[in-house]
Design a protein around this motif. Structure first.
Motif, short mmCIF file in Angstrom:
data_model
loop_
_atom_site.label_atom_id
_atom_site.label_comp_id
_atom_site.label_asym_id
_atom_site.label_seq_id
_atom_site.Cartn_x
_atom_site.Cartn_y
_atom_site.Cartn_z
N ARG A 63 3.64 14.79 7.55
CA ARG A 63 2.57 15.59 6.71
C ARG A 63 2.08 14.61 5.65
O ARG A 63 2.62 14.11 4.94
CB ARG A 63 3.11 16.78 6.08
CG ARG A 63 2.18 17.76 5.60
CD ARG A 63 2.78 18.73 4.55
NE ARG A 63 3.20 17.99 3.26
CZ ARG A 63 4.51 17.87 2.95
NH1 ARG A 63 5.34 18.36 3.68
NH2 ARG A 63 4.67 17.35 1.86
N VAL A 64 0.62 14.23 6.01
CA VAL A 64 -0.09 13.42 4.87
C VAL A 64 -0.63 14.66 3.97
O VAL A 64 -1.47 15.34 4.32
CB VAL A 64 -0.93 12.59 5.68
CG1 VAL A 64 -1.92 12.01 4.71
CG2 VAL A 64 -0.29 11.56 6.58
N ASP A 65 -0.44 14.23 2.77
CA ASP A 65 -0.90 15.31 1.72
C ASP A 65 -2.21 14.41 1.11
O ASP A 65 -3.06 15.18 0.43
CB ASP A 65 -0.03 15.45 0.43
CG ASP A 65 0.87 16.34 1.06
OD1 ASP A 65 1.16 17.20 2.05
OD2 ASP A 65 2.33 16.40 0.39
N GLY A 66 -2.31 13.24 1.16
CA GLY A 66 -3.44 12.42 0.55
C GLY A 66 -3.26 10.88 0.82
O GLY A 66 -2.18 10.49 1.11
N VAL A 67 -4.25 10.39 0.93
CA VAL A 67 -4.48 8.75 1.00
C VAL A 67 -5.34 8.30 -0.18
O VAL A 67 -6.72 8.63 -0.15
CB VAL A 67 -4.96 8.50 2.26
CG1 VAL A 67 -4.97 6.77 2.55
CG2 VAL A 67 -4.42 9.18 3.49
N THR A 68 -4.89 7.26 -0.77
CA THR A 68 -5.82 6.59 -1.75
C THR A 68 -5.80 5.09 -1.43
O THR A 68 -4.81 4.58 -0.91
CB THR A 68 -4.95 6.33 -3.16
OG1 THR A 68 -4.67 7.88 -3.56
CG2 THR A 68 -5.94 5.77 -4.20
N GLU A 69 -7.07 4.64 -1.26
CA GLU A 69 -7.28 3.23 -0.82
C GLU A 69 -8.11 2.30 -1.79
O GLU A 69 -8.69 2.86 -2.62
CB GLU A 69 -7.76 3.27 0.50
CG GLU A 69 -9.14 3.12 0.56
CD GLU A 69 -9.91 4.38 0.38
OE1 GLU A 69 -11.20 4.45 0.41
OE2 GLU A 69 -9.38 5.44 0.48
N ILE A 70 -7.80 0.90 -1.82
CA ILE A 70 -8.51 -0.02 -2.29
C ILE A 70 -8.88 -0.96 -1.41
O ILE A 70 -8.59 -1.29 -0.48
CB ILE A 70 -8.09 -0.79 -3.26
CG1 ILE A 70 -6.73 -1.19 -3.07
CG2 ILE A 70 -7.42 0.26 -4.74
CD1 ILE A 70 -5.99 -2.45 -4.28
N TRP A 71 -10.14 -1.70 -1.41
CA TRP A 71 -10.81 -2.53 -0.75
C TRP A 71 -10.92 -3.84 -1.29
O TRP A 71 -11.16 -4.03 -2.67
CB TRP A 71 -12.04 -2.16 -0.01
CG TRP A 71 -12.12 -0.75 0.60
CD1 TRP A 71 -11.77 0.26 0.10
CD2 TRP A 71 -11.83 -0.81 2.01
NE1 TRP A 71 -11.87 1.21 1.26
CE2 TRP A 71 -11.84 0.49 2.45
CE3 TRP A 71 -11.99 -1.87 3.09
CZ2 TRP A 71 -11.70 0.77 3.56
CZ3 TRP A 71 -11.83 -1.38 4.37
CH2 TRP A 71 -11.72 -0.07 4.55
N GLY A 72 -10.86 -5.00 -0.59
CA GLY A 72 -10.99 -6.45 -1.32
C GLY A 72 -11.12 -7.54 -0.23
O GLY A 72 -11.18 -7.16 1.01
N PRO A 73 -11.20 -8.68 -0.64
CA PRO A 73 -11.22 -9.81 0.30
C PRO A 73 -10.06 -10.03 1.10
O PRO A 73 -9.08 -9.93 0.39
CB PRO A 73 -11.88 -11.15 -0.48
CG PRO A 73 -11.50 -10.49 -2.02
CD PRO A 73 -11.44 -9.22 -2.00
N PRO A 74 -9.92 -10.48 2.42
CA PRO A 74 -8.62 -10.71 3.17
C PRO A 74 -8.21 -11.88 2.27
O PRO A 74 -8.83 -13.07 1.87
CB PRO A 74 -9.16 -11.02 4.29
CG PRO A 74 -10.65 -11.24 4.25
CD PRO A 74 -11.04 -10.74 3.20
N ARG A 75 -6.79 -12.01 2.19
CA ARG A 75 -6.06 -13.24 1.77
C ARG A 75 -5.35 -13.91 2.88
O ARG A 75 -4.76 -15.00 2.73
CB ARG A 75 -4.97 -12.66 0.59
CG ARG A 75 -5.82 -11.96 -0.42
CD ARG A 75 -4.80 -11.63 -1.41
NE ARG A 75 -5.03 -10.72 -2.36
CZ ARG A 75 -4.56 -9.93 -3.25
NH1 ARG A 75 -3.31 -9.95 -3.27
NH2 ARG A 75 -5.19 -9.37 -4.23
N GLY A 76 -5.16 -13.41 3.88
CA GLY A 76 -4.50 -13.78 5.06
C GLY A 76 -3.05 -14.00 4.89
O GLY A 76 -2.68 -13.47 3.85
N GLY A 77 -2.47 -14.59 6.03
CA GLY A 77 -0.97 -14.72 5.73
C GLY A 77 -0.15 -13.93 6.48
O GLY A 77 1.11 -13.77 6.31
N TYR A 78 -0.88 -13.01 7.31
CA TYR A 78 -0.04 -12.00 8.26
C TYR A 78 -0.40 -12.27 9.67
O TYR A 78 -1.35 -12.91 10.07
CB TYR A 78 -0.64 -10.61 8.05
CG TYR A 78 -0.44 -10.18 6.51
CD1 TYR A 78 0.57 -9.81 6.01
CD2 TYR A 78 -1.48 -10.42 5.70
CE1 TYR A 78 0.71 -9.69 4.72
CE2 TYR A 78 -1.64 -9.94 4.34
CZ TYR A 78 -0.48 -9.67 3.79
OH TYR A 78 -0.46 -9.29 2.45
#
Length: 105
Positions: free
Chosen positions: A84-99
């Motif tokens: 059950r998802v009660d909420g989602v908080t997000e932030i955005w930024g530039p990619p850093r890579g490494g994945y």
């Protein structure tokens, strides 16, 4: 890359971004990270991970085209997720890579 290519990509749907989301609710012990990885792979073009946090939330980090990150975020908020998802908080930024790919941590 020429100036036109940079201008076209700036702020557009193909702009590469990093989206970090924290999902709260009953999201641990229900397969949530596995389903999140499957959703990211289905959307395609995303790299990152899903990680259980000590406080019961799941952190989802995705890098890739903005439009695809937005689709994953929408799935986190309204998709057919386990638990059950009660909420989602997000932030955005530039990619850093490494994945490499999208993993479960």
């Amino acid at each position: 890359m020429d100036a036109n290519a940079v201008a076209e990509g700036a702020g557009g749907a193909d702009e590469a971004v990093r989206m970090t989301a924290w999902v709260r609710g009953r999201v641990q012990g229900v397969g949530f990270r596995w389903y999140t990885r499957a959703a990211a792979l289905r959307i395609g073009g995303l790299e990152g991970f899903a990680l259980n946090l000590g406080d019961g939330r799941v952190q989802v980090l995705a890098e890739g085209p903005r439009e695809r990150c937005e689709r994953l975020l929408e799935w986190l908020r309204t998709g057919d997720t386990p638990g059950r998802v009660d909420g989602v908080t997000e932030i955005w930024g530039p990619p850093r890579g490494g994945y490499e790919g999208f993993s479960i941590r």
